[in-house]
Scaffold this active site. Structure first.
Site, PDB file in Angstrom:
ATOM      1  N   HIS A 454      27.235  73.359   7.011  1.00  0.00           N
ATOM      2  CA  HIS A 454      27.097  73.828   5.638  1.00  0.00           C
ATOM      3  C   HIS A 454      26.111  74.981   5.524  1.00  0.00           C
ATOM      4  CE1 HIS A 454      29.117  70.124   3.778  1.00  0.00           C
ATOM      5  NE2 HIS A 454      29.919  71.144   3.871  1.00  0.00           N
ATOM      6  N   GLU A 687      58.374  85.533  -3.567  1.00  0.00           N
ATOM      7  CA  GLU A 687      57.794  84.576  -2.610  1.00  0.00           C
ATOM      8  C   GLU A 687      58.875  83.887  -1.796  1.00  0.00           C
ATOM      9  OE1 GLU A 687      54.066  82.482  -4.400  1.00  0.00           O
ATOM     10  OE2 GLU A 687      55.601  82.553  -5.956  1.00  0.00           O
ATOM     11  N   ASP A 711      53.560  82.514   0.603  1.00  0.00           N
ATOM     12  CA  ASP A 711      54.780  81.714   0.551  1.00  0.00           C
ATOM     13  C   ASP A 711      55.943  82.431   1.204  1.00  0.00           C
ATOM     14  OD1 ASP A 711      54.309  79.148  -0.554  1.00  0.00           O
ATOM     15  OD2 ASP A 711      53.767  80.111  -2.434  1.00  0.00           O
ATOM     16  N   CYS A 758      50.242  90.379  -3.632  1.00  0.00           N
ATOM     17  CA  CYS A 758      49.097  89.575  -4.057  1.00  0.00           C
ATOM     18  C   CYS A 758      48.822  88.436  -3.075  1.00  0.00           C
ATOM     19  CB  CYS A 758      49.290  89.041  -5.474  1.00  0.00           C
ATOM     20  SG  CYS A 758      50.718  87.970  -5.630  1.00  0.00           S
TER      21      CYS A 758
HETATM   22  C1  PEP Z   1      51.435  83.646  -2.257  1.00  0.00           C
HETATM   23  O1  PEP Z   1      52.255  82.742  -2.049  1.00  0.00           O
HETATM   24  O2  PEP Z   1      51.278  84.624  -1.491  1.00  0.00           O
HETATM   25  C2  PEP Z   1      50.573  83.607  -3.444  1.00  0.00           C
HETATM   26  C3  PEP Z   1      49.807  84.632  -3.775  1.00  0.00           C
HETATM   27  O3  PEP Z   1      50.562  82.450  -4.158  1.00  0.00           O
HETATM   28  P1  PEP Z   1      49.764  81.122  -3.681  1.00  0.00           P
HETATM   29  O4  PEP Z   1      48.997  81.462  -2.441  1.00  0.00           O
HETATM   30  O5  PEP Z   1      48.921  80.723  -4.828  1.00  0.00           O
HETATM   31  O6  PEP Z   1      50.913  80.180  -3.424  1.00  0.00           O
HETATM   32 MG    MG Z   2      52.662  81.324  -3.650  1.00  0.00          MG
END
Ligand code: PEP
Ligand code: MG
Length: 826
Positions: A454, A687, A711, A758
Site C-alpha cells: 500500500h 465496442e 470491450d 475512449c
Molecule cells: C471500453 O470498453 O473501452 C470502454 C471505454 O468502456 P468500459 O471500459 O467502461 O467498458
Molecule cells: Mg466498454
C-alpha cells in the site's frame, strides 16, 4: 454428524437477526444467530457451557460450549447505557453452567422504558468454526424449546462432500494483486450481507469469507483457482456464491501492477558502481538528503488490570480508531480512500475481535491481547511464500501499532525532515506515509516491502519516486548525506560521485523541462505538428476526476462512466441525485463538452434493484444499452437527469454496447419521450465488431462514434477482459482490432461524423500515433495523462503517422505492432 443443540434461553418471540435495530447484529458483524424479544425476566443457559465473559454492566454474557462454540447473548439494544441498572448477573466469568441454569435476572419493564429495544440477539461468534444447521421458525418460544442447531464446519464439509448438497463455484482470480487487504474487505462485506455461511478455499485450505483476516491468510494470488461455497437455505446459498464470485471476477477495480509512465521516457543512466539494487515501486529520479525513519515496537504491559476494564479500554480504543479511519476515508479519494477503508474492515474483523477478547478474559492487557491476535496473522502472511501477500503484513502491523498507540496513549512518531529528503526505512506503514509532509520528501528507499504494497501504491499515486526491497545494505547509510535514487531503473546510490550527481541533475532537468513544456501548453488547443486538429479529452467517473482533467488541460469529458453512481446500493439514484452528479462534472469542466455514457451495467456489474438472473456469460448477456431498453423507467430517468444539466447542450449522450441501428433509434425515441429530442447530440460507443463493421450505417443516424477499445478488444479476440489466463494476449494493438478501428473511422467519415477512442488504448503512448494515423480525431484519456498525450500528439506528423498505421495493420500480431511502435517512438 455431531451437532450442538441450543435451547431458548428466554421466553419470548423469535425473529431473524435482520429485525434487530442495531446494524452490528442485523448485518451479522459479530456472527450469525437469532434474536428473541423477551417476555420474561430471566436469561438461562441454552446448553451446558463455561462462562467466558459477563459484561460488568450485566447486560451481555459470552459462553463456550464443551465443543468450543462461542455464544454471545446480548440482552436488549444499547443496554450498556443503563450502566447495570435492571440487570442482576447470577454467574461470574469462569463458572461452569448447565442447560437451563439462570444466568442473568433482568427488569424487562425498565429495559422497555429506557433502552432502545429489548430484543436480544443470540449469536455464534466463532462462525469460522461452527455453522448453523437448523434454527427455530419466527414465533413464540418458551424457555428450553429448540432454538439453534450448530455443527462444526469440518463435519459439514465432510457431509456435503458425501452428498454434494451445497452451492459452490470455482473461479480463477483475475485481481492483479490477488486477494489483498482491499479485496478481502470487500469480499467479507459481501459475504456478511447474505444469510449463508460463505467460505473461500484455495487447495485444501478454507477461509471464512466473512473474515478479511482469514481471507488474507489464504494467500490468494492472481491466477489462483479458488472455490466459493455457501451453506444456508438453497436460494440464499446460491445468491451468496454468485454475488461473491461476481464481485471477485468483475466488481473490484484495481490499479494495474505497474502503471506505465505516460511521458516519453528519458534514457536511464546505466546502473553505477556501488549502487544498491531495488525493486521499482513508483518510477522517477531523485537527488536528496538521506533521512532514516526508525520504528521500534511500542512497549506494552502483558498483564491486564481486570477483564472488564481491559474490555472497555479495547472497545473504546477500537471504536475511536474505527471512527477516525472511517472519517478519514470519507474525506480521502482514490487509493488513499480504498486503503483506509480496508484498514477499517480489518479493525472490524470478527475473528480478531474474538481472539482479543478471549485473551483479555484470560488476564491479558488489551494492548497485549491485540498484539497477540494480529501479529501472528501478519507473520503468517510474511511467511506464506507469496511476496505480494507478504506486503499486506504491513497493513496489519500498521493497525497493531495504531490501536496500541491509542491504548497506551503513545504519540504518533514524527521526525523532522530536511527539504528534499530521501526517506530510508526498514518498512513504512501506510498511516505513517499518509502523515508525512510530502512537500519535503523527494523519494523513498525501503529495505523491505514490495512493489504493490500500500505504501508503494500511495507513492505511485503521488508521483513520488520509490524503491523497495533494497535489503539491509540500506542500514549503513548515515543521515544527512547526499544520495541518488533512480526508482525507474531500480537503483539507489548511497555515496554518489560528483559525476553521478551531475548526470542525474542533467537528466532531472530534461524530465522537468518536458513535463513543464507539456504542462505549460496543457490548456492550448491540440494539433499535430502539421496542423491536424486532435481533441484530447478525459475519461471521468466523478467530479474530482473532472477537476483533475480540467487542471491538466482536458478539452472536455469524452466518457463519463455513470455506472459508478448506480453500483453498491439498494435502489437506483433518482433524477435529482443523478442531475446533481452530472452537474458537478459539467461545472468542473466549465462549459467544455461532457459526453455522458448511458448506464453500462448488467450481468458483470450487478445492481440488486435490476432483476437480472445469473448468466453463464455475463459479457455476452444483459449489459450496456440492453439493460436500459429492458428497463425504460431507468433509461428515461437518466435521460431526464442529463437534460436537466445547465447550460443546456453542454452534455451529450452516448449509448454503450451498441450492435445495431435499432438500439440507437430506441434511445432517440426515449429522448423524444422525455422531451429532449431536439438539440442534444446522440452518439454511440463502438465496442462490438458488429458496430465497427456497420459503422457507416450507424453513422447515418449517430452524431459521433467513440471506440471503446477495452470491450472491442475482448469481443474481437474472444478473450474475456476479466480472465487472467488470457490477460497477457489481450492487447488492443492486435491488427484485427486496428482494422476494425480503421473501418469505424471510414464509416464515420462517410457521413461526416467524427470518431474518437475512449478505451484504454487512447492513454497508451505507443498506440496514440497509430490511432491518429488511422484517422481518429478525439482521444479520451486518463485525467492525469491529458497534458502528456497532448504533448505527444504535437510531435506527430500526419504523413509519418499514416504510414506507421498502415504498417501496423499488416503486422502478424500485437507483439509485432508494439515492436514497430517502439521503433517509431525513438
Ligand atoms: C471500453 O470498453 O473501452 C470502454 C471505454 O468502456 P468500459 O471500459 O467502461 O467498458
Ligand atoms: Mg466498454
Amino acid at each position: 454428524m455431531a451437532t450442538i443443540s441450543l435451547t431458548a434461553p428466554l421466553e419470548g418471540w423469535v425473529s431473524p437477526l435482520d429485525e434487530v435495530v442495531d446494524a452490528v447484529f442485523a448485518e451479522r458483524m459479530l456472527g450469525d444467530g437469532l434474536a428473541i424479544d423477551p417476555t420474561g425476566n430471566v436469561l438461562v443457559a441454552p446448553c451446558d457451557a463455561r462462562v467466558l465473559v459477563v459484561q460488568p454492566s450485566g447486560h451481555a454474557i459470552t459462553l463456550e460450549t464443551p465443543e468450543g462454540a462461542q455464544l454471545l447473548i446480548h440482552l436488549g439494544i444499547d443496554t450498556v447505557a443503563l450502566d447495570g441498572r435492571g440487570f442482576e448477573p447470577l454467574v461470574a466469568a469462569g463458572a461452569t453452567v448447565t442447560r437451563g441454569q439462570p444466568l442473568i435476572r433482568f427488569d424487562l419493564d425498565l429495559i422497555v422504558r429506557e433502552a432502545q429495544a429489548a430484543i436480544t440477539p443470540v449469536i455464534v461468534t466463532n462462525g469460522e468454526r461452527f455453522t448453523i444447521a437448523g434454527r427455530a421458525e419466527a414465533g413464540a418460544v418458551a424457555i428450553g424449546a429448540p432454538l439453534l442447531t450448530l455443527v462444526a464446519r469440518e463435519a459439514v464439509a465432510a457431509e456435503e462432500a458425501a452428498d454434494g448438497a451445497r452451492a459452490s463455484q470455482t473461479i480463477v482470480v483475475p485481481l492483479p494483486h490477488g486477494i489483498h487487504a482491499r479485496p478481502a474487505a470487500r469480499i467479507a462485506a459481501e459475504a456478511r450481507r447474505h444469510r449463508a455461511a460463505v467460505t473461500l478455499s484455495r487447495g485444501a485450505v478454507t477461509a471464512n469469507a466473512a473474515s478479511p483476516v482469514d481471507l488474507l491468510a489464504l494467500t490468494v494470488a492472481r491466477g489462483d483457482t479458488v472455490t466459493i461455497a455457501a451453506t444456508g437455505a438453497e436460494a440464499e446459498a446460491e445468491a451468496a456464491v454468485s454475488a461473491v464470485a461476481a464481485l471477485i471476477l468483475h466488481g473490484i477495480e484495481e490499479e494495474p501492477a505497474a502503471a506505465a509512465p505516460v511521458a516519453r521516457p528519458v534514457a536511464p543512466i546505466d546502473v553505477p558502481a556501488g549502487a544498491l539494487p531495488g525493486v521499482t515501486a513508483a518510477p522517477g529520479l531523485a537527488i536528496g538528503t538521506a533521512m532514516r525513519w526508525r520504528l521500534a515496537d511500542l512497549a506494552v504491559v502483558a498483564a491486564g488490570q481486570g477483564v472488564s476494564a481491559e474490555q472497555e479500554a479495547f472497545e473504546s480504543a477500537r471504536g475511536a480508531l474505527l471512527a477516525d479511519l472511517t472519517d478519514r476515508a470519507e474525506a480521502a479519494a482514490g487509493s488513499a480512500r480504498a486503503i483506509l477503508e480496508a484498514h477499517a474492515a480489518i479493525l472490524d474483523d470478527p475473528k480478531l475481535i474474538a481472539m482479543t477478547l478471549m485473551a483479555i478474559t484470560r488476564g491479558s492487557s488489551a494492548a497485549h491481547a491485540w498484539r497477540g491476535a494480529i501479529r501472528p496473522q501478519a507473520e503468517a502472511l510474511q511467511a506464506g511464500g507469496d511476496a505480494r501477500l507478504a506486503e499486506r503484513a504491513a497493513d496489519m502491523l500498521d493497525l497493531e501499532r495504531q490501536l496500541i498507540a491509542r491504548l497506551i496513549g503513545a504519540e504518533d512518531e514524527t521526525i523532522a525532515l530536511p527539504d528534499g529528503a530521501i526517506l530510508l526505512a526498514e518498512d513504512l506503514l501506510p498511516s505513517q506515509f499518509m502523515a508525512l509532509d510530502l512537500d519535503r520528501v523527494a523519494g523513498l528507499a525501503i529495505e523491505r516491502g514490495g512493489p504493490t504494497s500500500h505504501v508503494s501504491i500511495l507513492a505511485a499515486s503521488r508521483g513520488l519516486p520509490a524503491l523497495v526491497a533494497l535489503g539491509t545494505g540500506l542500514n549503513a547509510v548515515r543521515d544527512g548525506v547526499q544520495v541518488v535514487l533512480d526508482a525507474g531503473a531500480g537503483w539507489f546510490h548511497p555515496t554518489p560521485s560528483p559525476e553521478l550527481v551531475a548526470a542525474a541533475e542533467a537528466r532531472l532537468a530534461v524530465v522537468a523541462q518536458r513535463r513543464a513544456a507539456a504542462r505549460a501548453r496543457a490548456a492550448e488547443e491540440c494539433r499535430t505538428a502539421d496542423g491536424t486538429r486532435i481533441e484530447v479529452v478525459a475519461n471521468c467517473g466523478s467530479a474530482e476526476d473532472a477537476r483533475v482533467a480540467a487542471a491538466n488541460g482536458a478539452e472536455g469529458c469524452g466518457l463519463l462512466r455513470t455506472e459508478l453512481l448506480f453500483l453498491d446500493r439498494a435502489t437506483a439514484p433518482d433524477v435529482a441525485e443523478q442531475t446533481a452528479a452530472y452537474q458537478a462534472v459539467a461545472d468542473a469542466l466549465a462549459g467544455r463538452p461532457v459526453i455522458v455514457r448511458l448506464l453500462d451495467i448488467g450481468g458483470d456489474k450487478p445492481a440488486p434493484y435490476l432483476p437480472i438472473g445469473p448468466e453463464e456469460n455475463p459479457a455476452l448477456g444483459l449489459r450496456g444499452i440492453r439493460v436500459g431498453l429492458a428497463h425504460p423507467d431507468i433509461l428515461d430517468d437518466q435521460l431526464r437527469a442529463i437534460l436537466a444539466v445547465r447550460p443546456a447542450g453542454q452534455c451529450r449522450v452516448m449509448v454503450p454496447m451498441v450492435v445495431g441501428l435499432d438500439e440507437l433509434r430506441q434511445v432517440r425515441a426515449a429522448l423524444d419521450r422525455v422531451g429532449g429530442g431536439d438539440g442534444v447530440e446522440l452518439g454511440i460507443m463502438v465496442e462490438t465488431p458488429a458496430a465497427a463493421v456497420t459503422a457507416a450505417q450507424l453513422a447515418r443516424e449517430a452524431d459521433f462514434l467513440s471506440i471503446g477499445t477495452n470491450d472491442l478488444t475482448q469481443y474481437t479476440l474472444a478473450m474475456d477482459r476479466g480472465n487472467a489466463a488470457v490477460a497477457g494476449a489481450l492487447d488492443g494493438l492486435h491488427p484485427a482490432v486496428l482494422r476494425l478501428i480503421e473501418q469505424t473511422v471510414a464509416g464515420g467519415a462517410r457521413h461526416a461524423r467524427w470518431t474518437g477512442v475512449c478505451g484504454g488504448l487512447a492513454s497508451d503512448p505507443l498506440a496514440v500515433p497509430i490511432l491518429v494515423g488511422l484517422g481518429v480525431t478525439e482521444l479520451s484519456v486518463a485525467p492525469a495523462a491529458v497534458a502528456d498525450i497532448k504533448a505527444l500528439v504535437r510531435d506527430l506528423d500526419m504523413i509519418r503517422a499514416r504510414d506507421h498505421a498502415r504498417a501496423a495493420l499488416d503486422c502478424a500480431g500485437a507483439a509485432e505492432v508494439r515492436q514497430l511502435a517502439r521503433e517509431f517512438a525513438r
